[in-house]
Motif scaffolding. Structure first.
Motif, PDB file in Angstrom:
ATOM      1  N   GLN A  73     -13.175  -5.400   6.111  1.00 51.52           N
ATOM      2  CA  GLN A  73     -12.610  -6.256   5.065  1.00 51.52           C
ATOM      3  C   GLN A  73     -11.609  -5.471   4.215  1.00 51.52           C
ATOM      4  N   TRP A  74     -11.972  -4.239   3.866  1.00 51.37           N
ATOM      5  CA  TRP A  74     -11.072  -3.394   3.077  1.00 51.37           C
ATOM      6  C   TRP A  74      -9.776  -3.137   3.848  1.00 51.37           C
ATOM      7  N   TYR A  75      -9.881  -2.802   5.110  1.00 50.19           N
ATOM      8  CA  TYR A  75      -8.718  -2.507   5.950  1.00 50.19           C
ATOM      9  C   TYR A  75      -7.767  -3.699   5.989  1.00 50.19           C
ATOM     10  N   GLU A  76      -8.305  -4.893   6.203  1.00 53.71           N
ATOM     11  CA  GLU A  76      -7.455  -6.078   6.327  1.00 53.71           C
ATOM     12  C   GLU A  76      -6.812  -6.446   4.992  1.00 53.71           C
ATOM     13  N   ASN A  77      -7.533  -6.230   3.892  1.00 49.55           N
ATOM     14  CA  ASN A  77      -6.951  -6.495   2.572  1.00 49.55           C
ATOM     15  C   ASN A  77      -5.899  -5.440   2.214  1.00 49.55           C
ATOM     16  N   GLN A  78      -6.183  -4.208   2.576  1.00 51.29           N
ATOM     17  CA  GLN A  78      -5.319  -3.104   2.207  1.00 51.29           C
ATOM     18  C   GLN A  78      -3.994  -3.104   2.990  1.00 51.29           C
ATOM     19  N   PHE A  79      -4.056  -3.423   4.260  1.00 55.59           N
ATOM     20  CA  PHE A  79      -2.873  -3.318   5.112  1.00 55.59           C
ATOM     21  C   PHE A  79      -2.316  -4.667   5.561  1.00 55.59           C
ATOM     22  N   SER A  80      -2.945  -5.757   5.115  1.00 59.71           N
ATOM     23  CA  SER A  80      -2.483  -7.117   5.457  1.00 59.71           C
ATOM     24  C   SER A  80      -2.333  -7.309   6.968  1.00 59.71           C
ATOM     25  N   ARG A  81      -3.309  -6.802   7.692  1.00 60.69           N
ATOM     26  CA  ARG A  81      -3.309  -6.955   9.150  1.00 60.69           C
ATOM     27  C   ARG A  81      -4.747  -6.850   9.664  1.00 60.69           C
TER      28      ARG A  81
END
Length: 271
Positions: A73-81
């Motif tokens: 979840q953090w990865y997708e929020n942080q990098f918009s992918r």
């Protein structure tokens, strides 16, 4: 340690969708939901030292092995992918385990194992869930447990000397592939009892089958068979009272069952 905390905080002050940090395969974790790419830490954080973290007790964990919903979840929020499956398999997370909690757990497990050995539940090198499940079966069905002459372990017999193969499946859900059963053991037994044990070590269901039925329906090529829930579900204790006469100790069954199973069993066990 201080530089690590500051570095993770610094990275999380803003999103980095336009950067290439999403390509990193190693991330430093401050706590669940707060991470920073290793390359960012090495580039932007003064005095950051990966080796120093390891000397302080930090460890590497494979995301693919342990799973981490917060990281995804953090990865997708942080990098918009989206985090691609191919990359997720490569991701390693550096984090500090809760050593006090681990040491407390080890101490507790040691005490628990002593009790289970004293109560003759654990006998050999088998895994705890397997031996506990076999003990459940022994209590519930009044089975006699005898030292095996053909394998390392124990054989189970009913009071009328029928041989029983006890199979233990540990997990909150059964694999779509099914429960693995050795064909040779079915050949040598009269009945197969499957104890479905939840991850909290309570019984979530039980299935009792005739060995002839198992061999006739599932035996194919190879030495193992896989019994899917969809194929044997009608024989589950939660759905059928067919084998209630085989239960020697109703109290043990209800005592060690999950509440949902116990509620399902109460009515037919009392009739």
């Amino acid at each position: 340690m201080e530089s690590m905390i500051k570095g993770v905080d610094l990275f999380n002050e803003s999103t980095h969708g336009s950067s290439n940090y999403y390509k990193d395969n190693i991330y430093v974790m401050k706590k669940k939901g707060e991470y920073a790419p290793l390359s960012f830490m090495e580039k932007k954080v003064e005095e950051f030292n990966e080796s120093e973290l390891l000397s302080k007790g930090y460890i590497y964990d494979s995301l693919d092995l342990v799973g981490d919903k917060e990281f995804t979840q953090w990865y997708e929020n942080q990098f918009s992918r989206k985090l691609k499956r191919t990359q997720a398999k490569q991701v390693m997370i550096i984090h500090l385990p809760d050593n006090k909690r681990i040491f407390d757990a080890i101490e507790t497990v040691n005490k628990v194992y002593d009790i289970l050995r004293d109560e003759h539940i654990i006998f050999n090198g088998k895994k705890l869930p397997v031996q506990l499940g076999e003990w459940y079966a022994k209590c519930i069905f009044g089975l006699m447990q005898k030292k095996s002459t053909s394998q390392r372990g124990f054989d189970f017999y009913t009071t009328d000397n029928k041989r029983v193969e006890v199979v233990v499946h540990w997990g909150d859900q059964t694999s779509p592939k099914g429960v693995k059963v050795r064909k040779s053991f079915c050949d040598l037994s009269d009945q197969v009892i499957i104890i479905y044990m939840a991850r909290n070590f309570m019984i979530r269901d039980i299935c009792l089958l005739d060995s002839d039925f198992v061999l006739r329906k599932f035996a194919g090529k190879g030495h193992t068979m896989f019994l899917k829930d969809s194929d044997i579900g009608t024989y589950f204790f939660s759905k059928s009272a067919k084998h209630k006469d085989k239960v020697a100790n109703k109290n043990s069954l209800l005592k060690y069952a999950l509440p949902k199973l116990a509620m399902n069993l109460t009515e037919f066990l009392e009739n």
